[in-house]
Design a protein around this motif. Structure first.
Motif, mmCIF file in Angstrom:
data_model
loop_
_atom_site.group_PDB
_atom_site.id
_atom_site.type_symbol
_atom_site.label_atom_id
_atom_site.label_comp_id
_atom_site.label_asym_id
_atom_site.label_seq_id
_atom_site.Cartn_x
_atom_site.Cartn_y
_atom_site.Cartn_z
ATOM 1 N N LEU A 96 -6.276 5.463 -5.365
ATOM 2 C CA LEU A 96 -5.904 4.352 -5.000
ATOM 3 C C LEU A 96 -6.844 2.983 -5.447
ATOM 4 C CD1 LEU A 96 -4.586 4.791 -1.220
ATOM 5 C CD2 LEU A 96 -3.068 4.348 -3.481
ATOM 6 N N ARG A 97 -7.954 3.534 -5.733
ATOM 7 C CA ARG A 97 -9.106 2.477 -5.921
ATOM 8 C C ARG A 97 -8.877 1.666 -7.070
ATOM 9 N NH1 ARG A 97 -12.889 6.102 -3.457
ATOM 10 N NH2 ARG A 97 -13.210 5.249 -1.465
ATOM 11 N N ILE A 142 0.823 -1.272 0.034
ATOM 12 C CA ILE A 142 0.052 0.284 0.054
ATOM 13 C C ILE A 142 0.870 1.312 -0.089
ATOM 14 C CG2 ILE A 142 -1.972 1.238 1.135
ATOM 15 C CD1 ILE A 142 -2.490 -1.526 2.404
ATOM 16 N N GLU A 143 2.023 1.155 0.758
ATOM 17 C CA GLU A 143 2.870 2.177 0.842
ATOM 18 C C GLU A 143 3.260 2.278 -0.625
ATOM 19 O OE1 GLU A 143 5.593 0.978 3.660
ATOM 20 O OE2 GLU A 143 4.179 1.285 5.503
ATOM 21 N N THR A 144 3.845 1.657 -1.323
ATOM 22 C CA THR A 144 4.258 1.953 -2.736
ATOM 23 C C THR A 144 3.341 2.263 -3.721
ATOM 24 O OG1 THR A 144 5.665 -0.388 -2.192
ATOM 25 C CG2 THR A 144 5.223 0.364 -4.560
ATOM 26 N N LEU A 152 -7.985 -0.915 1.108
ATOM 27 C CA LEU A 152 -7.799 0.543 1.393
ATOM 28 C C LEU A 152 -7.853 1.196 2.686
ATOM 29 C CD1 LEU A 152 -10.422 1.592 -1.472
ATOM 30 C CD2 LEU A 152 -7.926 1.903 -1.468
ATOM 31 N N PRO A 153 -7.016 2.071 3.194
ATOM 32 C CA PRO A 153 -6.722 2.578 4.524
ATOM 33 C C PRO A 153 -8.356 3.195 4.846
ATOM 34 C CG PRO A 153 -5.192 3.574 3.002
ATOM 35 C CD PRO A 153 -5.995 2.875 2.261
ATOM 36 N N VAL A 175 -6.622 -0.910 8.307
ATOM 37 C CA VAL A 175 -5.752 -0.313 7.723
ATOM 38 C C VAL A 175 -5.619 1.067 8.014
ATOM 39 C CG1 VAL A 175 -4.486 0.096 5.625
ATOM 40 C CG2 VAL A 175 -5.270 -2.182 5.973
ATOM 41 N N ALA A 176 -4.499 1.797 8.463
ATOM 42 C CA ALA A 176 -4.601 2.963 8.631
ATOM 43 C C ALA A 176 -3.343 3.732 7.910
ATOM 44 C CB ALA A 176 -4.351 3.605 10.152
#
Ligand code: MCA
Ligand code: AMP
Length: 496
Positions: free
Chosen positions: A459-460, A411-413, A468-469, A438-439
C-alpha cells in the motif's frame, strides 16, 4: 489598481506595512510589505508563464513564508490556488492533476524527477526556499497590477474525499473566504496586537484560510512554525496571544508538565476544531491553564460554520452557535424535513461561507447542495435548549485522525486491488493521541500467503502514510447484516 476582492479585503486594513506579518523562529522576520512584494514577483512570474484568470496553480510544498506568498500571488493573478497535502503519493497527486488540470505545479525539489512528465509547468520550492521558484522571480518586479476578481470568482479549490472514495474539488470563491475570515476576526476579537502561534499545515482550510486570512485582515502577526512540535510551542508560547489547533495539539500539550498557567499567562485565546474534542480535554485544559478552549465547527466546503462564544459560556462537547450570517438547521436525513430543537438529525448549513460546488462534478454538487442553498454536511447533530450545536456522529463513512480526514472507501479500494485479497473493510478505532486511528479487516483469497507487513508494503506507494492502517487484521470473512452490508460497528467493537 483593479479590484481583487479577496486580496484587497485581506490586506486593506493594514495600517503599517513595515509591521511583521510572519516571524520565523531561528530565521528571519517578514514584514507585510516584504510578503506583498514577494507575492507581486510571484504573480508576475505566473502571468509570464501564461497563467490566465481561472487557471489552477497546484502546490504541494513544505510550509514556508514563500508558500504563503504563492497563495497571495495566485489570488492576485486571478488564478485558483490548489494546495495539496505534502504526504500524498505520486498516485494520489496524479488524480488531482488529472482532475484539476493546473497550468502550474509547484512541488518539493526532492520530487522534481517524479513529476518530470506531467503536463503543467513545474517549479520547485523547498521548506528552506530552495528550488527553482525563488531564482525564477529574483529579477522580477514586486509591483503587480492585480487581476480584477469579484466576490463570486473562484479563489481556491480544496480537495475533499467522498464516501465513494474519489476526491472532489470544493470550489471556494473570493467571498466565501473573505466573508468568513471577516466574521471570525470580529467573533474571536482578533486585532493588530495578536500574535498567532501557527503550527498547523497550510494545505487545509484550518491552517491556510482560518489562521492566515484572519491574521492578515486584523494586521496581526504569526509565529510560523514548520509543524506541530511540543517543545517549539512551549518555547514560543510566552510570545504569543493565540493558538489554533486540532484536539491532538491540546492533548499533547496537556501531557507536558511544562505546560501550565504561568506559561500561558500571555495567551488570550485557544481555538480547537477539525475533529471532535473530548469534553474531558476541555475540562482538564481549564484546570491546568485557567483558559476554556474555544471549540468551533467547520468544513472544507463551508469554512467555519459555528463557534462557541468569545464571551459567555464555552460549552464542553459543543461547537457553539451559528456564526453571524450563517444558518444551521437540523433535518431528517431521510427526507430533508426540518426537525425540532433538541432532535438529532443531519446538520445543514447555508450562508456566504458555503462553497460554489464541486469542480467539474455537477451531479455530486446536486446531491449535497440543495437548490435553496443549504449544504448537507454529512454530520449528525442536535441543537440544545440554549441553542448550542452538538455534533453527535457522522453519516458519512469517515475517519478523522489527528485532524486529517481519511475516507475508508479509498483505502478499501487500494487494498481490494492487491493480488491475493478478496475484500476489506476500513474503520476508525479510538486513539488517545489522534482521536481516531485507521484499522482494516482484510479477507484473503484461500491459500494466499500474505501477512500484515506485506500488505502494508504494497500500500505504501499508493497511499499517504497517515492513511496507512495502524491496525490490520486478517479475517475469514467480514461481518455482514441481512442486507449484505458490512457491519463496521461490529468490527469497531471487536478490534477497537
Ligand atoms: C502524521 N501521521 C499521522 C498523522 N499525522 N497519522 C495519522 N493521522 C495523522 N493526523 C503519521 C505520519 O505519517 C508518520 O507516519 C507519523 O505519524 C509521524 O509523523 P509526524 O509528522 O511526526 O506526525 P506528528 O507531528 O505527530 O503529526 C500529528 C499532528 C498532525 C500534529 C496531529 O497530523 C497535524 O498537524 N494535524 C493537523 C491536521 C489539520 O490541519 N487538519 C485540518 C483539516 P510514519 O511513521 O509511518 O512515517 S480539516 C479542516 O481544515 C476543516 C475545515 C476544519 O474544520 O478545520
Ligand atoms: P474537512 O473535510 O477536512 O473539511 O473536515 C470537515 C469535518 O470535520 C466535518 O464535517 C466534521 O465531521 C469534522 N469537524 C470539524 N470540526 C469539528 C468539531 N469541532 N467537532 C467535531 N467534528 C468536527
Amino acid at each position: 489598481m483593479n479590484k481583487n476582492y479577496l486580496f484587497d479585503g485581506l490586506l486593506a486594513g493594514r495600517e503599517d506595512e513595515s509591521r511583521n506579518l510572519l516571524r520565523v523562529p531561528g530565521g528571519v522576520d517578514w514584514s507585510y510589505a516584504e510578503i506583498v512584494g514577494l507575492s507581486g514577483q510571484l504573480a508576475n512570474l505566473l502571468q509570464s508563464e501564461g497563467v490566465e484568470p481561472g487557471d489552477r496553480v497546484a502546490v504541494q510544498v513544505a510550509k514556508s513564508v514563500q508558500a504563503i506568498a504563492l497563495y497571495l500571488a495566485t489570488v492576485r493573478a486571478g488564478a485558483v490556488f490548489l494546495p495539496l497535502n505534502t504526504a500524498y503519493t505520486r498516485a494520489e497527486v496524479d488524480y488531482f492533476l488529472d482532475d484539476a488540470e493546473p497550468a502550474v505545479f509547484v512541488c518539493d525539489s526532492a520530487r522534481e524527477q517524479e513529476f518530470a512528465d506531467i503536463e503543467a509547468r513545474v517549479f520547485t520550492l523547498d521548506g528552506d526556499a530552495g528550488g527553482s521558484l525563488m531564482p525564477a522571480v529574483s529579477a522580477l518586479a514586486g509591483e503587480f497590477a492585480n487581476v480584477e476578481r469579484g466576490p463570486r470568482d473562484l479563489a481556491a479549490i480544496l480537495y475533499t474525499s467522498g464516501t465513494t472514495g474519489l476526491s472532489k474539488g470544493a470550489m471556494l470563491s473570493h467571498d466565501n473566504l473573505l466573508s468568513n475570515a471577516l466574521t471570525l476576526v470580529d467573533y474571536w476579537r482578533f486585532s493588530a496586537d495578536d500574535v498567532l502561534l501557527h503550527a498547523l499545515p497550510i494545505f487545509h482550510t484550518h491552517g491556510l484560510f482560518v489562521a492566515t486570512n484572519i491574521i492578515m485582515i486584523c494586521g496581526g502577526s504569526m509565529i510560523f512554525l514548520p509543524r506541530f512540535d511540543v517543545d517549539a510551542l512551549i518555547e514560543q508560547m510566552p510570545r504569543a496571544t493565540s493558538l489554533m489547533g486540532v484536539p491532538t495539539f491540546y492533548t499533547r500539550l496537556l501531557a507536558d508538565a511544562r505546560f501550565d498557567r504561568e506559561l500561558v499567562a500571555h495567551m488570550r485565546l485557544f481555538v480547537s476544531g477539525s475533529a471532535p474534542m473530548l469534553a474531558e480535554t476541555h475540562v482538564q485544559f481549564e484546570a491546568v491553564t485557567g483558559h476554556r478552549i474555544l471549540e468551533r465547527y467547520g468544513m472544507t466546503e463551508t469554512n467555519m460554520n459555528t463557534s462557541n462564544p468569545y464571551d459567555g459560556e464555552r460549552r464542553a462537547g459543543s461547537v457553539g452557535f451559528a456564526l453571524p450570517g450563517v444558518e444551521i438547521k437540523i433535518t431528517d436525513p431521510e427526507n430533508g424535513a426540518a426537525l425540532a430543537q433538541g432532535e438529532t438529525g443531519m446538520i445543514e448549513i447555508r450562508g456566504p461561507n458555503v462553497f460554489l460546488g464541486y469542480w467539474r462534478k455537477p451531479e455530486k454538487t446536486a446531491l449535497e447542495l440543495r437548490e435553496d442553498g443549504f449544504f448537507i454536511s454529512g454530520d449528525m447533530g442536535k441543537i440544545d435548549d440554549d441553542g448550542y450545536l452538538h455534533i453527535l456522529g457522522r453519516e458519512k463513512d469517515l475517519v478523522i485522525s489527528g485532524g486529517y480526514n481519511i475516507y475508508p472507501k479509498q483505502i478499501e479500494t487500494e487494498i481490494d486491488a492487491l493480488d491475493g485479497v478478496v475484500e476489506s473493510a476500513v474503520f476508525g478505532i479510538a486513539d488517545a493521541d489522534l482521536g481516531e486511528a485507521v484499522a482494516a479487516a482484510v479477507v484473503l483469497v484461500a491459500g494466499a500467503r500474505l501477512d500484515q507487513e506485506q500488505l502494508l508494503d504494497a500500500l505504501r506507494p499508493r497511499l499517504a502514510r497517515f492513511k496507512l492502517p495502524r491496525k490490520l487484521v486478517l479475517l475469514e470473512q467480514l461481518p455482514r447484516n441481512a442486507m449484505g452490508k458490512v457491519q463496521k460497528n461490529l468490527l469497531r467493537e471487536r478490534y477497537g
